[in-house]
Motif scaffolding. Structure first.
Motif, PDB file in Angstrom:
ATOM      1  N   ALA A 114       0.821  -1.217   0.000  1.00 37.61           N
ATOM      2  CA  ALA A 114       0.000   0.000   0.000  1.00 37.61           C
ATOM      3  C   ALA A 114       0.854   1.266   0.000  1.00 37.61           C
ATOM      4  CB  ALA A 114      -0.942  -0.004   1.198  1.00 37.61           C
ATOM      5  N   ALA A 115       1.894   1.285   0.829  1.00 35.86           N
ATOM      6  CA  ALA A 115       2.742   2.481   0.899  1.00 35.86           C
ATOM      7  C   ALA A 115       3.482   2.707  -0.409  1.00 35.86           C
ATOM      8  CB  ALA A 115       3.727   2.356   2.052  1.00 35.86           C
ATOM      9  N   PHE A 157       6.968  -6.232   0.083  1.00 34.99           N
ATOM     10  CA  PHE A 157       6.812  -4.862   0.566  1.00 34.99           C
ATOM     11  C   PHE A 157       7.801  -3.940  -0.139  1.00 34.99           C
ATOM     12  CE2 PHE A 157       9.941  -7.025   3.108  1.00 34.99           C
ATOM     13  CZ  PHE A 157      10.940  -6.092   3.316  1.00 34.99           C
ATOM     14  N   PRO A 158       7.541  -2.608  -0.101  1.00 39.04           N
ATOM     15  CA  PRO A 158       8.426  -1.628  -0.732  1.00 39.04           C
ATOM     16  C   PRO A 158       9.418  -1.065   0.277  1.00 39.04           C
ATOM     17  CG  PRO A 158       6.418  -0.545  -0.067  1.00 39.04           C
ATOM     18  CD  PRO A 158       6.291  -1.986   0.392  1.00 39.04           C
ATOM     19  N   ALA A 159      10.465  -0.478  -0.229  1.00 39.39           N
ATOM     20  CA  ALA A 159      11.424   0.243   0.616  1.00 39.39           C
ATOM     21  C   ALA A 159      12.123   1.292  -0.246  1.00 39.39           C
ATOM     22  CB  ALA A 159      12.446  -0.714   1.223  1.00 39.39           C
ATOM     23  N   ALA A 169      10.809  -5.875  -2.113  1.00 43.35           N
ATOM     24  CA  ALA A 169      11.521  -7.013  -1.521  1.00 43.35           C
ATOM     25  C   ALA A 169      10.534  -8.076  -1.075  1.00 43.35           C
ATOM     26  CB  ALA A 169      12.351  -6.536  -0.320  1.00 43.35           C
ATOM     27  N   VAL A 170      11.035  -9.300  -0.963  1.00 47.71           N
ATOM     28  CA  VAL A 170      10.223 -10.401  -0.454  1.00 47.71           C
ATOM     29  C   VAL A 170      11.012 -11.129   0.628  1.00 47.71           C
ATOM     30  CG1 VAL A 170      10.981 -11.911  -2.364  1.00 47.71           C
ATOM     31  CG2 VAL A 170       8.959 -12.521  -1.020  1.00 47.71           C
ATOM     32  N   ILE A 171      10.346 -11.413   1.742  1.00 46.24           N
ATOM     33  CA  ILE A 171      10.984 -12.112   2.855  1.00 46.24           C
ATOM     34  C   ILE A 171       9.987 -13.090   3.475  1.00 46.24           C
ATOM     35  CG2 ILE A 171      12.569 -10.222   3.435  1.00 46.24           C
ATOM     36  CD1 ILE A 171      10.617  -9.491   5.731  1.00 46.24           C
ATOM     37  N   ASP A 172      10.499 -13.991   4.281  1.00 51.02           N
ATOM     38  CA  ASP A 172       9.647 -14.831   5.115  1.00 51.02           C
ATOM     39  C   ASP A 172       9.320 -14.081   6.401  1.00 51.02           C
ATOM     40  OD1 ASP A 172       9.622 -17.573   3.701  1.00 51.02           O
ATOM     41  OD2 ASP A 172      11.743 -17.023   3.691  1.00 51.02           O
ATOM     42  N   ALA A 173       8.108 -14.291   6.910  1.00 56.51           N
ATOM     43  CA  ALA A 173       7.667 -13.549   8.092  1.00 56.51           C
ATOM     44  C   ALA A 173       8.495 -13.840   9.327  1.00 56.51           C
ATOM     45  CB  ALA A 173       6.195 -13.847   8.366  1.00 56.51           C
TER      46      ALA A 173
END
Length: 349
Positions: A114-115, A157-159, A169-173
Protein backbone atom coordinates in the motif's frame (compact mmCIF):
# COMPACT_ATOMS: atom_id res chain seq x y z
CA UNK A 1 -26.56 -12.68 -9.64
CA UNK A 2 -23.62 -14.74 -8.52
CA UNK A 3 -20.53 -14.95 -10.67
CA UNK A 4 -20.57 -17.02 -13.80
CA UNK A 5 -18.02 -17.33 -16.56
CA UNK A 6 -17.05 -19.98 -19.08
CA UNK A 7 -14.41 -22.04 -17.36
CA UNK A 8 -12.90 -25.48 -17.36
CA UNK A 9 -12.53 -24.97 -13.59
CA UNK A 10 -16.25 -24.65 -12.84
CA UNK A 11 -16.46 -27.86 -10.73
CA UNK A 12 -13.44 -26.81 -8.68
CA UNK A 13 -14.91 -23.36 -8.15
CA UNK A 14 -18.15 -24.86 -6.88
CA UNK A 15 -16.21 -27.01 -4.41
CA UNK A 16 -14.54 -23.89 -3.09
CA UNK A 17 -17.82 -22.00 -2.80
CA UNK A 18 -19.36 -24.82 -0.80
CA UNK A 19 -16.36 -25.00 1.52
CA UNK A 20 -16.33 -21.26 2.17
CA UNK A 21 -20.11 -21.19 2.62
CA UNK A 22 -19.87 -23.87 5.29
CA UNK A 23 -17.18 -21.94 7.15
CA UNK A 24 -18.51 -18.40 6.71
CA UNK A 25 -19.86 -18.12 10.27
CA UNK A 26 -16.60 -19.37 11.79
CA UNK A 27 -14.62 -16.96 9.62
CA UNK A 28 -16.87 -14.11 10.69
CA UNK A 29 -16.31 -14.94 14.35
CA UNK A 30 -12.57 -15.25 13.87
CA UNK A 31 -12.68 -18.87 15.04
CA UNK A 32 -10.79 -20.00 11.94
CA UNK A 33 -8.69 -18.17 9.36
CA UNK A 34 -8.21 -17.88 5.62
CA UNK A 35 -5.24 -20.24 5.29
CA UNK A 36 -7.54 -23.20 4.77
CA UNK A 37 -9.32 -21.41 1.91
CA UNK A 38 -6.05 -20.50 0.24
CA UNK A 39 -4.75 -24.06 0.62
CA UNK A 40 -7.91 -25.50 -0.95
CA UNK A 41 -7.69 -23.14 -3.90
CA UNK A 42 -4.06 -24.05 -4.40
CA UNK A 43 -4.77 -27.79 -4.29
CA UNK A 44 -7.40 -27.31 -7.02
CA UNK A 45 -5.14 -25.24 -9.26
CA UNK A 46 -7.12 -22.03 -8.80
CA UNK A 47 -4.47 -19.65 -7.46
CA UNK A 48 -2.29 -19.17 -10.52
CA UNK A 49 -5.10 -18.46 -12.97
CA UNK A 50 -4.45 -15.32 -14.98
CA UNK A 51 -0.84 -16.16 -15.85
CA UNK A 52 0.43 -17.16 -19.27
CA UNK A 53 -2.40 -18.35 -21.52
CA UNK A 54 -4.92 -18.34 -18.67
CA UNK A 55 -7.10 -15.20 -18.87
CA UNK A 56 -7.31 -12.93 -15.85
CA UNK A 57 -11.10 -13.28 -16.02
CA UNK A 58 -10.68 -16.79 -14.60
CA UNK A 59 -9.11 -15.37 -11.45
CA UNK A 60 -11.75 -12.64 -11.31
CA UNK A 61 -14.44 -15.32 -11.22
CA UNK A 62 -12.70 -17.25 -8.44
CA UNK A 63 -12.41 -14.21 -6.18
CA UNK A 64 -16.02 -13.25 -6.96
CA UNK A 65 -17.18 -16.74 -5.99
CA UNK A 66 -15.30 -16.77 -2.71
CA UNK A 67 -16.33 -13.22 -1.78
CA UNK A 68 -20.00 -13.97 -2.43
CA UNK A 69 -19.80 -16.49 0.42
CA UNK A 70 -17.38 -14.59 2.71
CA UNK A 71 -15.58 -11.33 2.07
CA UNK A 72 -13.03 -12.32 4.72
CA UNK A 73 -12.07 -15.32 2.61
CA UNK A 74 -12.22 -13.34 -0.63
CA UNK A 75 -10.02 -10.63 0.79
CA UNK A 76 -7.49 -13.18 2.03
CA UNK A 77 -7.42 -14.88 -1.35
CA UNK A 78 -6.95 -11.55 -3.12
CA UNK A 79 -4.02 -10.63 -0.85
CA UNK A 80 -2.40 -14.01 -1.44
CA UNK A 81 -2.93 -13.86 -5.21
CA UNK A 82 -1.33 -10.41 -5.38
CA UNK A 83 1.71 -11.68 -3.49
CA UNK A 84 1.96 -14.43 -6.10
CA UNK A 85 1.62 -11.78 -8.82
CA UNK A 86 4.57 -9.82 -7.43
CA UNK A 87 6.75 -12.90 -7.10
CA UNK A 88 5.88 -14.02 -10.64
CA UNK A 89 7.16 -10.68 -11.95
CA UNK A 90 10.44 -10.98 -10.05
CA UNK A 91 13.76 -12.46 -11.21
CA UNK A 92 14.38 -16.19 -11.38
CA UNK A 93 15.93 -16.22 -7.90
CA UNK A 94 12.64 -14.94 -6.42
CA UNK A 95 10.42 -17.19 -8.53
CA UNK A 96 12.48 -20.28 -7.77
CA UNK A 97 12.33 -19.65 -4.03
CA UNK A 98 8.69 -18.68 -3.61
CA UNK A 99 6.45 -19.18 -6.63
CA UNK A 100 5.61 -22.88 -6.45
CA UNK A 101 4.62 -22.89 -2.81
CA UNK A 102 2.53 -19.75 -3.20
CA UNK A 103 0.78 -21.19 -6.25
CA UNK A 104 0.13 -24.42 -4.34
CA UNK A 105 -1.24 -22.52 -1.34
CA UNK A 106 1.10 -24.33 1.04
CA UNK A 107 2.59 -20.98 2.05
CA UNK A 108 0.35 -17.94 2.42
CA UNK A 109 1.26 -14.59 0.90
CA UNK A 110 1.08 -11.07 2.30
CA UNK A 111 0.73 -8.00 0.11
CA UNK A 112 2.19 -5.04 2.01
CA UNK A 113 2.46 -2.75 -1.00
CA UNK A 114 0.00 0.00 0.00
CA UNK A 115 2.74 2.48 0.90
CA UNK A 116 4.53 1.76 -2.36
CA UNK A 117 1.40 2.38 -4.40
CA UNK A 118 0.82 5.62 -2.52
CA UNK A 119 4.38 6.79 -3.22
CA UNK A 120 4.03 5.88 -6.89
CA UNK A 121 0.85 7.98 -6.99
CA UNK A 122 2.61 10.96 -5.39
CA UNK A 123 0.88 10.68 -2.00
CA UNK A 124 3.84 10.39 0.35
CA UNK A 125 7.04 8.46 0.82
CA UNK A 126 7.42 4.83 1.84
CA UNK A 127 8.32 4.68 5.56
CA UNK A 128 10.57 1.62 5.17
CA UNK A 129 14.19 2.74 4.81
CA UNK A 130 16.79 0.58 3.06
CA UNK A 131 20.54 0.74 3.64
CA UNK A 132 22.96 -0.99 1.28
CA UNK A 133 25.12 -3.68 2.93
CA UNK A 134 27.30 -6.49 1.62
CA UNK A 135 25.16 -8.88 -0.38
CA UNK A 136 21.93 -6.93 -0.20
CA UNK A 137 20.11 -4.32 1.88
CA UNK A 138 18.97 -3.84 5.46
CA UNK A 139 15.47 -2.44 5.99
CA UNK A 140 13.94 -0.74 9.02
CA UNK A 141 10.58 0.91 9.56
CA UNK A 142 6.87 0.20 9.88
CA UNK A 143 4.40 -1.66 7.73
CA UNK A 144 1.24 0.01 8.95
CA UNK A 145 -1.25 -2.47 7.54
CA UNK A 146 -1.11 -5.88 5.91
CA UNK A 147 -3.29 -9.00 5.81
CA UNK A 148 -2.57 -12.74 5.95
CA UNK A 149 0.15 -11.92 8.47
CA UNK A 150 0.81 -15.38 9.87
CA UNK A 151 4.13 -16.54 11.32
CA UNK A 152 4.82 -18.75 8.28
CA UNK A 153 3.77 -16.21 5.63
CA UNK A 154 5.73 -14.65 2.77
CA UNK A 155 5.68 -10.83 2.68
CA UNK A 156 6.24 -8.53 -0.30
CA UNK A 157 6.81 -4.86 0.57
CA UNK A 158 8.43 -1.63 -0.73
CA UNK A 159 11.42 0.24 0.62
CA UNK A 160 13.48 3.30 -0.29
CA UNK A 161 17.04 4.45 0.28
CA UNK A 162 18.09 7.91 1.39
CA UNK A 163 19.91 8.20 -1.93
CA UNK A 164 16.65 7.92 -3.92
CA UNK A 165 16.94 4.22 -4.65
CA UNK A 166 13.75 2.16 -4.39
CA UNK A 167 13.05 -1.53 -3.94
CA UNK A 168 10.39 -4.19 -3.80
CA UNK A 169 11.52 -7.01 -1.52
CA UNK A 170 10.22 -10.40 -0.45
CA UNK A 171 10.98 -12.11 2.85
CA UNK A 172 9.65 -14.83 5.11
CA UNK A 173 7.67 -13.55 8.09
CA UNK A 174 9.96 -15.35 10.52
CA UNK A 175 13.06 -13.52 9.25
CA UNK A 176 15.19 -12.04 12.03
CA UNK A 177 14.16 -8.46 12.80
CA UNK A 178 10.52 -8.81 11.71
CA UNK A 179 8.12 -7.86 14.51
CA UNK A 180 4.44 -8.71 14.06
CA UNK A 181 2.16 -6.64 16.26
CA UNK A 182 -0.90 -8.23 17.87
CA UNK A 183 -3.86 -8.14 15.50
CA UNK A 184 -6.55 -5.65 16.52
CA UNK A 185 -10.20 -6.64 16.88
CA UNK A 186 -11.75 -5.88 13.51
CA UNK A 187 -15.32 -5.53 12.31
CA UNK A 188 -16.06 -8.72 10.32
CA UNK A 189 -12.45 -9.28 9.19
CA UNK A 190 -10.88 -11.00 12.20
CA UNK A 191 -10.08 -14.10 10.14
CA UNK A 192 -7.81 -12.17 7.76
CA UNK A 193 -4.88 -11.81 10.22
CA UNK A 194 -4.67 -8.10 9.40
CA UNK A 195 -2.21 -6.13 11.50
CA UNK A 196 0.89 -3.93 11.48
CA UNK A 197 4.55 -4.88 11.53
CA UNK A 198 7.85 -3.29 12.50
CA UNK A 199 11.10 -4.13 10.72
CA UNK A 200 14.40 -3.64 12.53
CA UNK A 201 17.48 -4.00 10.33
CA UNK A 202 15.97 -6.87 8.37
CA UNK A 203 18.54 -8.24 5.95
CA UNK A 204 17.28 -8.87 2.42
CA UNK A 205 19.79 -10.55 0.11
CA UNK A 206 19.99 -9.40 -3.49
CA UNK A 207 18.40 -12.69 -4.54
CA UNK A 208 15.19 -11.63 -2.76
CA UNK A 209 14.77 -8.27 -4.46
CA UNK A 210 11.70 -8.42 -6.67
CA UNK A 211 12.46 -5.04 -8.25
CA UNK A 212 14.79 -2.06 -7.92
CA UNK A 213 12.31 0.30 -9.59
CA UNK A 214 9.33 0.86 -7.32
CA UNK A 215 7.35 3.27 -9.51
CA UNK A 216 7.60 1.20 -12.67
CA UNK A 217 6.81 -1.97 -10.74
CA UNK A 218 3.71 -0.45 -9.16
CA UNK A 219 2.50 0.76 -12.53
CA UNK A 220 2.96 -2.73 -13.98
CA UNK A 221 0.98 -4.54 -11.30
CA UNK A 222 -1.71 -1.95 -10.65
CA UNK A 223 -4.15 -3.00 -13.42
CA UNK A 224 -4.33 -6.54 -12.02
CA UNK A 225 -4.39 -5.16 -8.47
CA UNK A 226 -7.44 -2.97 -9.15
CA UNK A 227 -9.31 -5.55 -11.24
CA UNK A 228 -8.96 -8.27 -8.63
CA UNK A 229 -9.95 -5.85 -5.86
CA UNK A 230 -13.08 -5.04 -7.85
CA UNK A 231 -13.76 -8.78 -7.99
CA UNK A 232 -14.46 -8.99 -4.28
CA UNK A 233 -16.63 -5.87 -4.46
CA UNK A 234 -18.60 -7.51 -7.26
CA UNK A 235 -18.85 -10.80 -5.39
CA UNK A 236 -20.43 -9.39 -2.24
CA UNK A 237 -22.65 -6.99 -4.20
CA UNK A 238 -24.05 -9.84 -6.29
CA UNK A 239 -24.78 -11.92 -3.20
CA UNK A 240 -26.64 -9.05 -1.52
CA UNK A 241 -28.68 -8.22 -4.61
CA UNK A 242 -29.67 -11.85 -5.04
CA UNK A 243 -30.81 -12.03 -1.41
CA UNK A 244 -32.60 -8.70 -1.71
CA UNK A 245 -34.51 -9.77 -4.83
CA UNK A 246 -36.37 -12.39 -2.79
CA UNK A 247 -37.52 -9.74 -0.31
CA UNK A 248 -39.28 -7.36 -2.71
CA UNK A 249 -42.73 -8.35 -1.51
CA UNK A 250 -45.11 -6.73 0.96
CA UNK A 251 -43.45 -3.60 2.31
CA UNK A 252 -40.32 -4.63 0.44
CA UNK A 253 -42.06 -3.75 -2.83
CA UNK A 254 -41.49 -0.11 -1.90
CA UNK A 255 -37.82 -0.68 -2.68
CA UNK A 256 -38.28 -2.36 -6.07
CA UNK A 257 -37.12 0.65 -8.07
CA UNK A 258 -34.05 1.12 -5.88
CA UNK A 259 -33.18 -2.55 -6.23
CA UNK A 260 -33.63 -2.37 -10.02
CA UNK A 261 -31.32 0.65 -10.26
CA UNK A 262 -28.66 -1.07 -8.17
CA UNK A 263 -29.01 -4.24 -10.23
CA UNK A 264 -28.36 -2.20 -13.38
CA UNK A 265 -25.32 -0.61 -11.75
CA UNK A 266 -24.07 -4.06 -10.75
CA UNK A 267 -24.48 -5.43 -14.28
CA UNK A 268 -22.58 -2.43 -15.67
CA UNK A 269 -19.83 -2.92 -13.11
CA UNK A 270 -19.50 -6.61 -13.83
CA UNK A 271 -19.59 -6.21 -17.61
CA UNK A 272 -16.78 -3.66 -17.40
CA UNK A 273 -14.83 -5.86 -14.98
CA UNK A 274 -14.83 -8.84 -17.32
CA UNK A 275 -14.22 -6.70 -20.38
CA UNK A 276 -11.22 -5.05 -18.73
CA UNK A 277 -9.91 -8.39 -17.43
CA UNK A 278 -9.92 -9.75 -20.99
CA UNK A 279 -7.59 -6.94 -22.14
CA UNK A 280 -6.04 -5.86 -18.88
CA UNK A 281 -2.80 -4.50 -20.33
CA UNK A 282 -4.63 -2.18 -22.72
CA UNK A 283 -7.11 -0.55 -20.33
CA UNK A 284 -6.38 3.05 -19.27
CA UNK A 285 -5.58 3.08 -15.57
CA UNK A 286 -8.15 5.83 -15.05
CA UNK A 287 -10.88 3.42 -16.16
CA UNK A 288 -9.65 0.83 -13.66
CA UNK A 289 -9.58 3.38 -10.84
CA UNK A 290 -13.16 4.34 -11.68
CA UNK A 291 -14.11 0.65 -11.81
CA UNK A 292 -12.70 0.04 -8.32
CA UNK A 293 -14.48 3.11 -6.95
CA UNK A 294 -17.76 2.06 -8.53
CA UNK A 295 -17.31 -1.43 -7.13
CA UNK A 296 -17.07 -0.11 -3.59
CA UNK A 297 -20.14 2.10 -4.07
CA UNK A 298 -22.28 -0.71 -5.49
CA UNK A 299 -21.23 -3.17 -2.79
CA UNK A 300 -21.92 -0.77 0.09
CA UNK A 301 -25.29 0.24 -1.38
CA UNK A 302 -26.32 -3.36 -2.09
CA UNK A 303 -25.52 -4.59 1.40
CA UNK A 304 -27.32 -1.62 2.94
CA UNK A 305 -30.41 -2.30 0.82
CA UNK A 306 -30.34 -5.97 1.73
CA UNK A 307 -30.21 -5.06 5.42
CA UNK A 308 -33.13 -2.66 4.98
CA UNK A 309 -35.22 -5.28 3.22
CA UNK A 310 -34.36 -8.02 5.71
CA UNK A 311 -35.45 -5.92 8.66
CA UNK A 312 -34.96 -6.97 12.26
CA UNK A 313 -33.85 -10.49 11.39
CA UNK A 314 -30.84 -9.08 9.58
CA UNK A 315 -29.84 -7.13 12.68
CA UNK A 316 -28.90 -10.39 14.43
CA UNK A 317 -25.10 -10.59 14.51
CA UNK A 318 -25.02 -14.16 13.18
CA UNK A 319 -27.26 -13.50 10.17
CA UNK A 320 -25.54 -13.50 6.73
CA UNK A 321 -27.21 -10.17 5.92
CA UNK A 322 -25.59 -8.63 8.98
CA UNK A 323 -22.22 -10.13 8.10
CA UNK A 324 -22.27 -8.77 4.55
CA UNK A 325 -23.27 -5.33 5.82
CA UNK A 326 -20.29 -5.29 8.19
CA UNK A 327 -17.88 -6.73 5.63
CA UNK A 328 -18.74 -4.11 3.00
CA UNK A 329 -18.12 -1.29 5.48
CA UNK A 330 -14.40 -1.95 4.98
CA UNK A 331 -14.36 -1.34 1.24
CA UNK A 332 -14.30 2.50 1.21
CA UNK A 333 -11.27 2.58 3.53
CA UNK A 334 -9.28 -0.30 2.12
CA UNK A 335 -6.15 0.86 0.32
CA UNK A 336 -6.52 2.51 -2.10
CA UNK A 337 -9.19 4.24 -0.05
CA UNK A 338 -12.14 6.06 -1.56
CA UNK A 339 -10.35 9.32 -0.83
CA UNK A 340 -7.25 8.21 -2.74
CA UNK A 341 -9.29 6.91 -5.67
CA UNK A 342 -11.22 10.17 -5.92
CA UNK A 343 -8.01 12.20 -5.69
CA UNK A 344 -6.35 10.18 -8.44
CA UNK A 345 -9.37 10.60 -10.69
CA UNK A 346 -9.30 14.35 -10.07
CA UNK A 347 -5.65 14.49 -11.11
CA UNK A 348 -6.35 12.78 -14.44
CA UNK A 349 -9.08 15.11 -15.67
Amino acid sequence: MTATTDSTKAPERELVRASVRDRAVLLDRGETDTRRDVALLGSLGLLDLGFGESPLAEMVAVIEDVSAESLSAGFGVWAHRMCLEYVDRGPASVRDRYRDRLAAGTTIGVTAMAAGLRQAAGLGEVPLIATAVDGGIEISGPIRWASNVFDDAVIVFPARGDDGSTYVAVIDADTSGVGINPAPDLLALGATASTSLALDRVFVPESQLVSTGLTSFCRSIRPTFLALQTSFCSGIAGASLTEGAALLTGLGAEFADEHATLADDYRSLRNRLYDFAARIDDVPVRDLIQLRLDGSHVAVAATRLEATLRGGAGYAAKHPTNRRFREAAFLPIQSPSEGQLRWELSQSR
